[in-house]
Enzyme design. Sequence first.
Site, short mmCIF file in Angstrom:
data_model
loop_
_atom_site.label_atom_id
_atom_site.label_comp_id
_atom_site.label_asym_id
_atom_site.label_seq_id
_atom_site.Cartn_x
_atom_site.Cartn_y
_atom_site.Cartn_z
N LYS A 188 0.87 -1.18 0.00
CA LYS A 188 0.00 0.00 0.00
C LYS A 188 0.91 1.23 0.00
O LYS A 188 1.47 1.60 1.03
CB LYS A 188 -0.89 -0.05 1.25
CG LYS A 188 -1.43 1.29 1.73
CD LYS A 188 -2.50 1.85 0.83
CE LYS A 188 -2.98 3.20 1.37
NZ LYS A 188 -2.07 4.31 0.97
N GLU A 264 8.37 1.50 11.65
CA GLU A 264 9.44 2.51 11.59
C GLU A 264 8.73 3.85 11.61
O GLU A 264 8.09 4.23 10.63
CB GLU A 264 10.30 2.32 10.34
CG GLU A 264 11.68 2.93 10.49
CD GLU A 264 11.79 4.31 9.87
OE1 GLU A 264 11.33 5.26 10.53
OE2 GLU A 264 12.32 4.41 8.76
N GLU A 398 7.47 15.98 15.79
CA GLU A 398 8.06 15.84 14.47
C GLU A 398 7.30 16.73 13.50
O GLU A 398 6.11 16.53 13.25
CB GLU A 398 7.97 14.38 14.01
CG GLU A 398 8.65 14.18 12.68
CD GLU A 398 8.60 12.73 12.19
OE1 GLU A 398 7.49 12.15 12.22
OE2 GLU A 398 9.64 12.21 11.79
P1 ADP Z 1 2.83 10.21 7.08
O1 ADP Z 1 2.77 11.23 8.15
O2 ADP Z 1 4.19 9.75 6.70
O3 ADP Z 1 1.93 10.51 5.91
P2 ADP Z 1 0.94 8.14 7.72
O4 ADP Z 1 1.06 7.19 8.84
O5 ADP Z 1 -0.25 9.00 7.66
O6 ADP Z 1 2.28 8.94 7.80
O7 ADP Z 1 1.06 7.40 6.32
C1 ADP Z 1 1.94 6.36 6.05
C2 ADP Z 1 1.21 5.26 5.30
O8 ADP Z 1 0.19 4.75 6.16
C3 ADP Z 1 0.49 5.73 4.03
O9 ADP Z 1 0.60 4.75 3.03
C4 ADP Z 1 -0.95 5.87 4.50
O10 ADP Z 1 -1.87 5.73 3.46
C5 ADP Z 1 -1.04 4.72 5.47
N1 ADP Z 1 -2.14 4.87 6.45
C6 ADP Z 1 -2.68 6.01 6.93
N2 ADP Z 1 -3.68 5.74 7.81
C7 ADP Z 1 -3.78 4.39 7.88
C8 ADP Z 1 -4.61 3.48 8.61
N3 ADP Z 1 -5.56 3.90 9.43
N4 ADP Z 1 -4.39 2.16 8.45
C9 ADP Z 1 -3.43 1.71 7.63
N5 ADP Z 1 -2.63 2.51 6.91
C10 ADP Z 1 -2.78 3.83 7.01
#
Ligand code: ADP
Length: 494
Positions: A188, A264, A398
């Site tokens: 994803k 991470e 952050e």
């Molecule tokens: P960042 O601040 O780096 O955008 P996120 O954690 O929002 O961090 O996003 C990192 C990844 O996690 C992306 O691929 C995002 O689509 C995915 N993501 C965000 N929310 C969820 C969730 N509830 N469950 C699983 N994956 C998620």
Amino acid sequence: MDQNRIEALRNTSVPPAHHLIDGTPCAASDGGVMPVISPLDGKQLTTMAKGTRQDADRAVAAARQAFDNGIWSGLAPAARKTVQLEWAALIEENALELAVLGVRNNGTEIGMALKAEPMSAAATIRYYAEAIDKLNGEIAPTAPGTLGLVHREPVGVVGAIVPWNFPLMIGAWKLGPALAAGCTVVLKPAETASLTLLRIAELALDAGLPPGVLNVVTGEGGTVGAAIAESMDVDVLAFTGSGGTGRKLLGAAARSNFKRVYLELGGKSPNIVFADTPDLDEAVKVTANGIFRNAGQVCIAGSRLLVERSIHDAFVEKLAAFTEGMKVGDPLDPVTASGAINSLPQLERNLAFVEDARASGATIVTGGARVLQETGGYYMAPTIVTGIAPKDAIAREEVFGPVLAVLPFDSEEEAVRLANDSEYGLAAAVWTADLSRAHRMVRAVRAGVVHVNTYGGSDLTVPLGGVKQSGNGHDKSLHAFDKFLDLKTAWIKL
Ligand code: ADP
């Protein structure tokens, strides 16, 4: 770099992007699409499939079937190696196209993108390919009447969920060891950086990876990512992203099948400069690059600068002068040092941190504002903030942007105390000419990596992982296999 080629690629039209499930490009089950906005000019680059839970489930089913039927996991490791080496070669052949597409999608400077994205992804995929037929199992030192064999087996279906800052590099940190181990994957990508990962997944098919072994589903984290996290058929989550999402993944694992969750997460990494730093100018340059390259959108960015008080003012002055010489703007221009902010919400978030600090009396030494707004793109001047307290949000949270929070310290003990006064523990650096102090600091600072007289720039041979709320598990190095290879004992009576 071939700048003419880069200019030619800059404006090529990008076809709508589809999922890649079971070896076939496909639309979302309900036909949904989402716009892909380029941070270079705020314009729509293309569209991509807005995945549904059904799409994620279908991808997991394809990965499950591909794992269970042994089409990949059942191959000799040397056979998997051959496919992955070919894949790495194809990524390298297409490196410039991939790099430019990635820059148009996420805003990283092209020089850095070329090295850190396709070239690094290819190197990573090759590293794990080359390693996999050299890892032996074990024979345990049992009593003579028994034989204890320890096998290393692929753990199953991996859900890899990755962020937007270095999609190919971080994606490859998961895909390289997972696939070499014999696992199958549902990947994803982030909403704002999916295009290059889809492209390398197609190249994997060209290299001979069987359909269903690597599936890519695009869309929103809360839908596609959540469905992968909750799936009963996913055995491991390998994640890079925010702590908030990490928490949800752990919850999803607990509510479903106790899948293993490797996180991470973020950092607020302290870059600690002692007065006896061997080369002040080098420290200034590396400090600036360590926070302002890729506009600070680097998980290990040195976003907290701790400077010994006796050199604080002089160091900040030099740093501001160097920073003001860094070109901000078009990341496809090879002289740009600090490219675009990935999205408008991210830019607004960065600015809000700076405004909060300003309102509480901090000094904005340089930067602090959006620039080049007339381009329609999302750019921010590299920003240095002093006159803050350790408890302030800008010193603790952050930002994930080109914002450096500076704090003075008076002693080694205080430097350690300030460095460790953080919920995070991803990276750190110590600048000193005193060898004993360097080693003391490496031990005392709680972080996954402590740089000495440099910042960043490590290679694949060493692990990267966080402590405290920066996560668990390791990317890079042979230790990355631990996430994807399980131990199984055969206990044999002779
Ligand atoms: P960042 O601040 O780096 O955008 P996120 O954690 O929002 O961090 O996003 C990192 C990844 O996690 C992306 O691929 C995002 O689509 C995915 N993501 C965000 N929310 C969820 C969730 N509830 N469950 C699983 N994956 C998620």
